[in-house]
Design an enzyme around this catalytic site. Structure first.
Site, PDB file in Angstrom:
ATOM      1  N   LYS A 228       0.231  -1.526  -0.164  1.00 57.43           N
ATOM      2  CA  LYS A 228       0.162   0.408   0.103  1.00 57.43           C
ATOM      3  C   LYS A 228       0.782   1.370   0.483  1.00 57.43           C
ATOM      4  O   LYS A 228       1.313   1.250   0.608  1.00 57.43           O
ATOM      5  CB  LYS A 228      -1.072  -0.313   1.290  1.00 57.43           C
ATOM      6  CG  LYS A 228      -1.810   0.951   0.860  1.00 57.43           C
ATOM      7  CD  LYS A 228      -2.676   1.297   3.044  1.00 57.43           C
ATOM      8  CE  LYS A 228      -2.719   2.427   3.103  1.00 57.43           C
ATOM      9  NZ  LYS A 228      -3.875   3.573   4.920  1.00 57.43           N
ATOM     10  N   LYS A 240     -10.157  13.126   7.905  1.00 55.77           N
ATOM     11  CA  LYS A 240     -10.047  12.835   9.333  1.00 55.77           C
ATOM     12  C   LYS A 240      -9.109  14.235   9.931  1.00 55.77           C
ATOM     13  O   LYS A 240      -9.442  15.519   9.491  1.00 55.77           O
ATOM     14  CB  LYS A 240      -8.515  12.115   9.195  1.00 55.77           C
ATOM     15  CG  LYS A 240      -8.001  11.391   8.582  1.00 55.77           C
ATOM     16  CD  LYS A 240      -6.300  10.597   8.561  1.00 55.77           C
ATOM     17  CE  LYS A 240      -6.191   9.255   7.717  1.00 55.77           C
ATOM     18  NZ  LYS A 240      -6.808   8.472   8.535  1.00 55.77           N
ATOM     19  N   ASP A 251       1.607   6.634   5.420  1.00 54.16           N
ATOM     20  CA  ASP A 251       0.998   6.029   5.002  1.00 54.16           C
ATOM     21  C   ASP A 251       1.241   5.132   3.976  1.00 54.16           C
ATOM     22  O   ASP A 251       0.301   4.371   3.299  1.00 54.16           O
ATOM     23  CB  ASP A 251      -0.647   6.431   4.958  1.00 54.16           C
ATOM     24  CG  ASP A 251      -1.665   5.807   4.872  1.00 54.16           C
ATOM     25  OD1 ASP A 251      -1.623   4.908   5.953  1.00 54.16           O
ATOM     26  OD2 ASP A 251      -2.940   6.164   4.404  1.00 54.16           O
ATOM     27  N   ASP A 310     -12.223   6.868   4.041  1.00 53.09           N
ATOM     28  CA  ASP A 310     -11.280   7.065   5.034  1.00 53.09           C
ATOM     29  C   ASP A 310     -10.409   4.825   4.941  1.00 53.09           C
ATOM     30  O   ASP A 310      -9.473   5.373   5.664  1.00 53.09           O
ATOM     31  CB  ASP A 310     -11.179   7.405   6.212  1.00 53.09           C
ATOM     32  CG  ASP A 310     -10.096   8.101   6.817  1.00 53.09           C
ATOM     33  OD1 ASP A 310      -8.078   8.323   6.239  1.00 53.09           O
ATOM     34  OD2 ASP A 310      -9.790   8.209   8.274  1.00 53.09           O
ATOM     35  N   GLU A 312      -9.494   4.062   2.455  1.00 49.25           N
ATOM     36  CA  GLU A 312      -8.899   3.068   1.348  1.00 49.25           C
ATOM     37  C   GLU A 312      -8.070   3.052   0.809  1.00 49.25           C
ATOM     38  O   GLU A 312      -7.697   2.088  -0.369  1.00 49.25           O
ATOM     39  CB  GLU A 312      -8.677   4.984   0.544  1.00 49.25           C
ATOM     40  CG  GLU A 312      -6.799   5.273   1.129  1.00 49.25           C
ATOM     41  CD  GLU A 312      -6.300   5.677   2.745  1.00 49.25           C
ATOM     42  OE1 GLU A 312      -5.409   5.292   2.798  1.00 49.25           O
ATOM     43  OE2 GLU A 312      -7.168   5.630   3.317  1.00 49.25           O
ATOM     44  N   ARG A 314      -7.554  -0.248   1.529  1.00 48.01           N
ATOM     45  CA  ARG A 314      -7.843  -1.415   0.799  1.00 48.01           C
ATOM     46  C   ARG A 314      -8.627  -1.881  -0.776  1.00 48.01           C
ATOM     47  O   ARG A 314      -8.535  -2.960  -0.654  1.00 48.01           O
ATOM     48  CB  ARG A 314      -8.758  -2.054   1.922  1.00 48.01           C
ATOM     49  CG  ARG A 314     -10.360  -1.524   2.342  1.00 48.01           C
ATOM     50  CD  ARG A 314     -11.423  -1.429   2.822  1.00 48.01           C
ATOM     51  NE  ARG A 314     -10.407  -1.024   4.468  1.00 48.01           N
ATOM     52  CZ  ARG A 314     -10.642  -1.238   5.664  1.00 48.01           C
ATOM     53  NH1 ARG A 314     -12.032  -1.638   5.705  1.00 48.01           N
ATOM     54  NH2 ARG A 314     -10.406  -0.347   6.453  1.00 48.01           N
TER      55      ARG A 314
END
Length: 462
Positions: A228, A240, A251, A310, A312, A314
């Protein structure tokens, strides 16, 4: 070779003498009285983390006593590179080669510094690897370099680590090992059937992309790594709060993890055919952002109702998992900073993982313990799949309840992995919230050393 190591073996090396509390007295019995007096006056007891330089008669330090934890190999001297002065040191002890190798890795990981934007005047002590067999010394430098790569990528601010920068990092890694690099960018993601990756990243001024790397002999067993790469996550339209956004440069930690693991696999020359896939996007907000209530079509053909923008990561992963499974690799692993629920379950310092294969589960757990890279298996509890039901699509991208968020996320991903495909999903923090020996605060690799050790054990050395 990383700057924290040296290959010298001359007489000017400073001896590091590790002692555990119950071995200090026996060591002192063989020393001159002046050493015993100095140790006593300094109140050195050999406790874990204690350090005591021992001056010679001329006042020069040629030996240093260090208190170590008898239960730890990797982190035994992991804090020393930040506590010692300039010089080149070497371990003087009767440890087996395996423990010496792990201790050297810990030294190197503890010596890590992220200085792209801020330089430091701290001393840079070095550890000599001359007393290790050549293969083990090479293993140390490869491991420290690969984990440093992971940390550098995660620590870099989003302004300098957007999808195009992540692609360039992958390109450089491919060039280093003679791997084949490719990428699918922007609208071409739709043409080549990666619609979910495109949907998550289309609102950004930095075009989304699928980054791919292939290496090795196609006749060898295929190992596919999926990462990811959300280079910054605002949360999208389900934005957020500020506190939740502060560390969202990390992230893309899953992407950093698979690039670091690929570095280790290629550097060791494992006899596998390696495929690396990274979905690199920014989850931004604009008039083109995907919305709560939208229904996305995935590569596999499953439709996904967006319950929360949020959730996202996956979505980025599901297209890649479907594409990876089309080649039926022998092993499919994905890494992602996916859920806060996994942090609630195991904390920030353990890599949570899910798998549909018992051999993989046992191997990752065992090698995690050996490498002191702990990984904890969470269950793919099938009854929770009902929380992903949607009235208008094949599934929702977010669970309907407040509990088991890590499990429902894993079950979402499992929907894109065919039955019989060996698969492991790592849900990791990718960040140290505190300084520990060998593990400075900041970007971190969790599960990479365990996964590499398992792959090395499974496929053997070339």
């Amino acid at each position: 070779m990383p700057a924290c190591f040296d290959t010298r073996s001359d007489a000017d090396l400073i001896a590091l003498i590790p002692v555990e509390g119950d071995t200090l007295e026996s060591w002192l019995a063989d020393q001159p009285a002046r050493i015993g007096n100095w140790v006593q006056a300094s109140r050195f007891r050999g406790r874990t983390g204690d350090v005591l330089p021992l001056p010679d008669e001329d006042g020069k330090v040629r030996q240093v006593l260090v208190g170590v934890d008898s239960q730890s190999s990797t982190w035994a001297i992991g804090n020393l590179s930040s506590r010692l002065g300039e010089g080149t040191y070497h371990l003087v002890c009767d440890w087996p080669v395996e423990r010496l190798t792990q201790a050297a890795i810990g030294w190197g990981l503890g010596a890590y510094r992220f200085e792209r934007y801020k330089t430091s005047q701290r001393p840079r002590p070095r550890l000599s690897l001359a007393h290790l067999p050549a293969d083990d010394a090479d293993r140390v430098t490869r491991m420290v370099t690969a984990i440093g790569r992971v940390r550098d990528l995660i620590n870099t601010p989003a302004q300098d680590m957007m999808p195009q920068h992540l692609a360039e990092a992958a390109r450089e890694l491919a060039h280093q090992y003679g791997a084949v690099f490719g990428e699918i960018v922007g609208e071409d993601l739709l043409v080549q059937n990666y619609p979910c990756i495109h949907a998550v990243g289309r609102a950004s001024t930095h075009p989304p992309r699928l980054i791919e790397l292939r290496w090795g002999n196609p006749s060898h067993p295929q190992v596919t790594l999926v990462g990811k790469g959300v280079c910054f996550d605002s949360g999208g339209l389900d934005i957020k709060p500020a506190s939740g956004m502060r560390l969202m440069k990390k992230d893309m930690g899953g992407a950093a993890h698979v690039l670091g693991l690929a570095d280790l696999i290629m550097g060791a020359g494992l006899p596998v055919y390696l495929r690396v896939m990274v979905g690199a996007v920014e989850n931004a907000i604009s008039g083109d952002a995907f919305r709560p209530g939208d229904v996305l079509h995935s590569r596999k053909g499953l439709t996904i109702e967006i319950d929360n923008t949020d959730a996202e990561g996956r979505l980025v992963l599901c297209d890649m998992l479907a594409a990876a499974a089309e080649e039926s690799p022998q092993v499919l692993l994905n890494f992602a900073t996916l859920t806060g629920a996994a942090r609630v379950a195991v904390g920030t310092e353990i890599g949570a993982f899910f798998t549909n294969d018992e051999t993989l589960a046992e191997g990752i757990t065992r090698h995690g313990d050996i490498q002191e890279d702990p990984c904890w298996r969470l269950p793919l509890h099938a009854p929770y799949r009902a929380q992903l039901d949607s009235r208008i699509a094949d599934l929702s991208n977010s669970g309907s309840g407040p509990y088991a968020g890590a499990i429902t996320a894993a079950l979402f991903l499992q929907a894109f992995v065919p039955d019989g495909q060996v698969w492991g999903h790592f849900d990791i923090m990718a960040w140290n919230n505190r300084n520990r020996p060998g593990r400075p605060k900041g970007g971190e690799a969790l599960g990479v050393r365990a996964a590499f050790a398992w792959l090395e054990d499974r496929y053997g050395k070339p």
